[in-house]
Design a protein around this motif. Structure first.
Motif, PDB file in Angstrom:
ATOM      1  N   THR A 123     -49.325 -49.444  -8.556  1.00  0.00           N
ATOM      2  CA  THR A 123     -51.062 -49.206  -7.869  1.00  0.00           C
ATOM      3  C   THR A 123     -50.636 -47.195  -7.383  1.00  0.00           C
ATOM      4  N   ILE A 124     -51.289 -46.762  -7.228  1.00  0.00           N
ATOM      5  CA  ILE A 124     -50.640 -45.202  -7.314  1.00  0.00           C
ATOM      6  C   ILE A 124     -51.715 -44.764  -5.421  1.00  0.00           C
ATOM      7  N   PRO A 125     -50.561 -44.884  -4.984  1.00  0.00           N
ATOM      8  CA  PRO A 125     -50.436 -44.613  -3.467  1.00  0.00           C
ATOM      9  C   PRO A 125     -51.796 -43.913  -2.562  1.00  0.00           C
ATOM     10  N   ASN A 126     -52.919 -44.609  -1.755  1.00  0.00           N
ATOM     11  CA  ASN A 126     -53.706 -43.919  -1.510  1.00  0.00           C
ATOM     12  C   ASN A 126     -53.093 -42.921  -0.074  1.00  0.00           C
ATOM     13  N   GLY A 127     -52.128 -42.044  -0.601  1.00  0.00           N
ATOM     14  CA  GLY A 127     -51.379 -41.813   0.943  1.00  0.00           C
ATOM     15  C   GLY A 127     -50.233 -41.568   0.179  1.00  0.00           C
ATOM     16  N   TYR A 128     -49.115 -41.352   1.636  1.00  0.00           N
ATOM     17  CA  TYR A 128     -48.326 -41.745   1.290  1.00  0.00           C
ATOM     18  C   TYR A 128     -47.762 -42.836   1.923  1.00  0.00           C
ATOM     19  N   SER A 159     -39.988 -29.300 -15.401  1.00  0.00           N
ATOM     20  CA  SER A 159     -40.245 -30.878 -16.302  1.00  0.00           C
ATOM     21  C   SER A 159     -41.706 -31.658 -15.200  1.00  0.00           C
ATOM     22  N   THR A 160     -42.503 -32.041 -15.815  1.00  0.00           N
ATOM     23  CA  THR A 160     -43.157 -33.093 -15.035  1.00  0.00           C
ATOM     24  C   THR A 160     -43.795 -34.021 -15.230  1.00  0.00           C
ATOM     25  N   TYR A 161     -44.185 -34.754 -14.574  1.00  0.00           N
ATOM     26  CA  TYR A 161     -45.070 -36.395 -14.795  1.00  0.00           C
ATOM     27  C   TYR A 161     -45.663 -36.928 -14.135  1.00  0.00           C
ATOM     28  N   VAL A 162     -46.729 -37.101 -14.456  1.00  0.00           N
ATOM     29  CA  VAL A 162     -48.078 -37.484 -13.355  1.00  0.00           C
ATOM     30  C   VAL A 162     -48.609 -37.875 -13.603  1.00  0.00           C
ATOM     31  N   TRP A 163     -49.025 -39.209 -12.300  1.00  0.00           N
ATOM     32  CA  TRP A 163     -49.872 -40.525 -12.553  1.00  0.00           C
ATOM     33  C   TRP A 163     -50.850 -39.811 -11.609  1.00  0.00           C
ATOM     34  N   LYS A 164     -52.180 -40.524 -11.823  1.00  0.00           N
ATOM     35  CA  LYS A 164     -53.271 -40.493 -11.260  1.00  0.00           C
ATOM     36  C   LYS A 164     -54.381 -42.020 -11.310  1.00  0.00           C
ATOM     37  N   GLY A 165     -54.654 -41.741  -9.824  1.00  0.00           N
ATOM     38  CA  GLY A 165     -55.214 -43.017  -9.119  1.00  0.00           C
ATOM     39  C   GLY A 165     -56.942 -42.648  -8.910  1.00  0.00           C
ATOM     40  N   LYS A 166     -57.365 -43.111  -8.490  1.00  0.00           N
ATOM     41  CA  LYS A 166     -58.757 -42.610  -8.290  1.00  0.00           C
ATOM     42  C   LYS A 166     -58.782 -41.546  -7.245  1.00  0.00           C
ATOM     43  N   GLN A 167     -58.262 -42.003  -4.998  1.00  0.00           N
ATOM     44  CA  GLN A 167     -58.071 -40.786  -4.631  1.00  0.00           C
ATOM     45  C   GLN A 167     -56.413 -39.789  -4.544  1.00  0.00           C
ATOM     46  N   SER A 168     -55.380 -40.229  -5.244  1.00  0.00           N
ATOM     47  CA  SER A 168     -54.338 -39.778  -5.002  1.00  0.00           C
ATOM     48  C   SER A 168     -53.919 -39.190  -7.012  1.00  0.00           C
ATOM     49  N   LYS A 169     -53.305 -37.507  -6.822  1.00  0.00           N
ATOM     50  CA  LYS A 169     -52.230 -37.946  -7.697  1.00  0.00           C
ATOM     51  C   LYS A 169     -50.851 -37.763  -7.363  1.00  0.00           C
ATOM     52  N   HIS A 197     -30.589 -28.329 -12.422  1.00  0.00           N
ATOM     53  CA  HIS A 197     -30.769 -27.794 -11.049  1.00  0.00           C
ATOM     54  C   HIS A 197     -30.955 -29.560  -9.967  1.00  0.00           C
ATOM     55  N   PRO A 198     -30.611 -30.348  -9.979  1.00  0.00           N
ATOM     56  CA  PRO A 198     -30.949 -31.295  -9.467  1.00  0.00           C
ATOM     57  C   PRO A 198     -31.597 -30.823  -7.933  1.00  0.00           C
ATOM     58  N   GLU A 199     -31.830 -29.967  -7.361  1.00  0.00           N
ATOM     59  CA  GLU A 199     -31.961 -30.126  -6.011  1.00  0.00           C
ATOM     60  C   GLU A 199     -33.370 -29.706  -6.254  1.00  0.00           C
ATOM     61  N   MET A 200     -33.830 -28.975  -7.177  1.00  0.00           N
ATOM     62  CA  MET A 200     -34.985 -28.499  -7.756  1.00  0.00           C
ATOM     63  C   MET A 200     -36.468 -30.180  -7.881  1.00  0.00           C
ATOM     64  N   THR A 201     -35.752 -30.675  -7.453  1.00  0.00           N
ATOM     65  CA  THR A 201     -35.835 -32.343  -7.383  1.00  0.00           C
ATOM     66  C   THR A 201     -37.078 -32.960  -7.035  1.00  0.00           C
ATOM     67  N   VAL A 202     -37.975 -32.895  -7.181  1.00  0.00           N
ATOM     68  CA  VAL A 202     -39.642 -33.568  -6.036  1.00  0.00           C
ATOM     69  C   VAL A 202     -40.474 -34.201  -6.097  1.00  0.00           C
ATOM     70  N   LEU A 203     -41.339 -35.034  -4.815  1.00  0.00           N
ATOM     71  CA  LEU A 203     -41.892 -35.666  -5.920  1.00  0.00           C
ATOM     72  C   LEU A 203     -43.085 -35.961  -4.977  1.00  0.00           C
ATOM     73  N   GLN A 204     -44.279 -35.552  -5.406  1.00  0.00           N
ATOM     74  CA  GLN A 204     -44.916 -34.662  -4.811  1.00  0.00           C
ATOM     75  C   GLN A 204     -47.039 -35.299  -4.277  1.00  0.00           C
ATOM     76  N   PHE A 205     -46.944 -36.273  -3.142  1.00  0.00           N
ATOM     77  CA  PHE A 205     -48.354 -36.720  -3.518  1.00  0.00           C
ATOM     78  C   PHE A 205     -49.935 -35.968  -3.137  1.00  0.00           C
ATOM     79  N   GLU A 206     -50.602 -35.960  -4.124  1.00  0.00           N
ATOM     80  CA  GLU A 206     -51.708 -34.832  -3.566  1.00  0.00           C
ATOM     81  C   GLU A 206     -52.481 -35.680  -3.410  1.00  0.00           C
ATOM     82  N   LYS A 207     -54.210 -35.408  -2.352  1.00  0.00           N
ATOM     83  CA  LYS A 207     -55.277 -36.285  -2.105  1.00  0.00           C
ATOM     84  C   LYS A 207     -56.314 -35.354  -3.509  1.00  0.00           C
ATOM     85  N   MET A 208     -56.690 -35.970  -4.216  1.00  0.00           N
ATOM     86  CA  MET A 208     -58.143 -35.214  -5.153  1.00  0.00           C
ATOM     87  C   MET A 208     -59.173 -35.415  -4.676  1.00  0.00           C
TER      88      MET A 208
END
Length: 151
Positions: free
Chosen positions: A24-29, A121-131, A140-151
Protein backbone atom coordinates in the motif's frame (compact mmCIF):
# COMPACT_ATOMS: atom_id res chain seq x y z
CA UNK A 1 -18.61 -26.63 1.55
CA UNK A 2 -16.33 -29.04 3.28
CA UNK A 3 -14.15 -27.96 6.16
CA UNK A 4 -10.97 -28.29 4.11
CA UNK A 5 -12.41 -26.15 1.28
CA UNK A 6 -13.51 -23.48 3.75
CA UNK A 7 -10.12 -23.52 5.47
CA UNK A 8 -8.31 -23.29 2.12
CA UNK A 9 -10.50 -20.38 1.01
CA UNK A 10 -9.95 -18.55 4.32
CA UNK A 11 -6.19 -19.08 4.04
CA UNK A 12 -6.15 -17.77 0.45
CA UNK A 13 -8.10 -14.66 1.48
CA UNK A 14 -5.72 -14.10 4.39
CA UNK A 15 -2.70 -14.29 2.07
CA UNK A 16 -4.33 -11.86 -0.35
CA UNK A 17 -5.14 -9.36 2.40
CA UNK A 18 -1.59 -9.55 3.80
CA UNK A 19 -0.12 -9.11 0.33
CA UNK A 20 -2.41 -6.16 -0.47
CA UNK A 21 -1.62 -4.48 2.84
CA UNK A 22 2.13 -4.85 2.31
CA UNK A 23 2.03 -3.04 -1.02
CA UNK A 24 0.00 0.00 0.00
CA UNK A 25 1.28 3.43 -0.99
CA UNK A 26 0.33 5.78 1.85
CA UNK A 27 -2.02 8.71 1.29
CA UNK A 28 0.36 11.02 3.12
CA UNK A 29 3.15 10.30 5.57
CA UNK A 30 2.84 7.66 8.28
CA UNK A 31 -0.64 8.24 9.81
CA UNK A 32 -0.88 11.86 8.62
CA UNK A 33 -2.88 12.36 5.42
CA UNK A 34 -2.20 14.88 2.67
CA UNK A 35 -3.92 18.18 3.32
CA UNK A 36 -3.42 18.06 7.09
CA UNK A 37 -3.03 21.54 8.64
CA UNK A 38 0.49 22.49 9.73
CA UNK A 39 -0.43 22.86 13.40
CA UNK A 40 -1.43 19.16 13.51
CA UNK A 41 2.03 18.25 12.17
CA UNK A 42 3.73 20.39 14.82
CA UNK A 43 1.67 18.58 17.49
CA UNK A 44 2.46 15.12 16.09
CA UNK A 45 6.15 15.85 15.43
CA UNK A 46 7.33 18.32 18.11
CA UNK A 47 10.69 20.05 18.52
CA UNK A 48 11.01 21.30 14.96
CA UNK A 49 11.42 24.68 13.34
CA UNK A 50 9.08 26.47 10.95
CA UNK A 51 10.56 28.51 8.10
CA UNK A 52 9.68 29.80 4.65
CA UNK A 53 11.44 28.43 1.58
CA UNK A 54 10.53 29.35 -2.01
CA UNK A 55 7.28 30.93 -0.76
CA UNK A 56 6.23 27.70 0.97
CA UNK A 57 6.06 26.92 4.67
CA UNK A 58 8.54 24.26 5.74
CA UNK A 59 8.68 22.53 9.12
CA UNK A 60 11.92 20.66 9.87
CA UNK A 61 12.89 18.32 12.66
CA UNK A 62 16.62 17.75 13.12
CA UNK A 63 17.70 14.32 14.36
CA UNK A 64 14.32 13.12 15.68
CA UNK A 65 15.86 9.68 16.27
CA UNK A 66 19.05 7.70 15.65
CA UNK A 67 18.04 6.71 12.10
CA UNK A 68 16.86 10.09 10.77
CA UNK A 69 19.11 13.11 10.22
CA UNK A 70 16.17 15.37 9.32
CA UNK A 71 12.48 15.22 8.49
CA UNK A 72 11.09 18.09 6.44
CA UNK A 73 7.37 18.75 5.96
CA UNK A 74 6.34 21.10 3.14
CA UNK A 75 3.01 22.95 3.15
CA UNK A 76 1.04 24.70 0.46
CA UNK A 77 -1.57 27.12 1.81
CA UNK A 78 -0.95 25.65 5.27
CA UNK A 79 -1.69 22.06 4.14
CA UNK A 80 0.87 19.24 4.00
CA UNK A 81 1.90 18.32 0.45
CA UNK A 82 5.35 16.71 0.84
CA UNK A 83 7.67 15.08 3.37
CA UNK A 84 11.38 14.34 2.91
CA UNK A 85 13.18 12.04 5.36
CA UNK A 86 16.97 12.21 5.17
CA UNK A 87 18.59 9.25 6.91
CA UNK A 88 21.60 9.39 9.22
CA UNK A 89 24.74 8.45 7.30
CA UNK A 90 25.89 6.02 10.04
CA UNK A 91 22.53 4.23 9.91
CA UNK A 92 22.68 3.91 6.12
CA UNK A 93 26.30 2.69 6.22
CA UNK A 94 25.48 0.10 8.86
CA UNK A 95 22.23 -1.09 7.23
CA UNK A 96 23.25 -0.76 3.58
CA UNK A 97 21.43 1.11 0.81
CA UNK A 98 20.33 -2.07 -0.94
CA UNK A 99 18.86 -3.51 2.27
CA UNK A 100 17.00 -0.24 2.91
CA UNK A 101 15.63 -0.31 -0.62
CA UNK A 102 14.50 -3.92 -0.16
CA UNK A 103 12.76 -2.95 3.10
CA UNK A 104 10.81 -0.25 1.23
CA UNK A 105 10.02 -2.65 -1.63
CA UNK A 106 8.61 -5.05 0.94
CA UNK A 107 6.58 -2.21 2.49
CA UNK A 108 5.35 -0.48 -0.70
CA UNK A 109 5.53 -3.27 -3.28
CA UNK A 110 7.38 -3.41 -6.54
CA UNK A 111 8.21 0.06 -7.83
CA UNK A 112 10.30 1.27 -10.72
CA UNK A 113 13.82 2.53 -11.05
CA UNK A 114 13.62 6.27 -11.63
CA UNK A 115 15.71 8.34 -13.98
CA UNK A 116 19.33 7.74 -13.16
CA UNK A 117 21.49 10.83 -12.88
CA UNK A 118 25.23 10.84 -13.08
CA UNK A 119 25.46 10.62 -9.29
CA UNK A 120 22.00 9.95 -7.83
CA UNK A 121 19.89 6.80 -8.14
CA UNK A 122 16.16 6.65 -7.50
CA UNK A 123 13.48 4.05 -7.00
CA UNK A 124 9.84 5.19 -7.24
CA UNK A 125 6.42 3.95 -6.14
CA UNK A 126 3.21 5.62 -7.32
CA UNK A 127 -0.23 5.31 -5.80
CA UNK A 128 -3.50 7.06 -6.55
CA UNK A 129 -2.64 10.14 -4.48
CA UNK A 130 1.03 9.74 -3.58
CA UNK A 131 4.45 9.28 -5.02
CA UNK A 132 7.21 7.81 -2.85
CA UNK A 133 10.83 8.13 -3.99
CA UNK A 134 13.92 6.52 -2.52
CA UNK A 135 16.95 8.59 -3.54
CA UNK A 136 20.54 7.70 -2.81
CA UNK A 137 24.07 8.54 -3.90
CA UNK A 138 26.57 5.68 -3.90
CA UNK A 139 29.40 6.28 -1.41
CA UNK A 140 27.45 9.14 0.24
CA UNK A 141 25.16 7.51 2.82
CA UNK A 142 24.30 10.92 4.33
CA UNK A 143 22.46 11.76 1.08
CA UNK A 144 19.91 8.94 1.37
CA UNK A 145 16.34 10.27 1.29
CA UNK A 146 12.82 8.84 1.29
CA UNK A 147 10.45 11.43 -0.15
CA UNK A 148 6.65 11.42 -0.04
CA UNK A 149 4.75 13.73 -2.42
CA UNK A 150 1.09 14.44 -2.98
CA UNK A 151 0.18 13.91 -6.63
Amino acid sequence: MTRSTTALLAFALLLLSINCHAATIPNGYEDIRWGTMFHKIVEAYPKGKMAEYNKQMVYTQEKPDETIASRMFVFKDGLMVSVAVTFEGKYVSKTGVEKLKQMFIQQYGKGKAGKQGTHMSTYVWKGKQSKVSFLYVPNHPEMTVLQFEKM
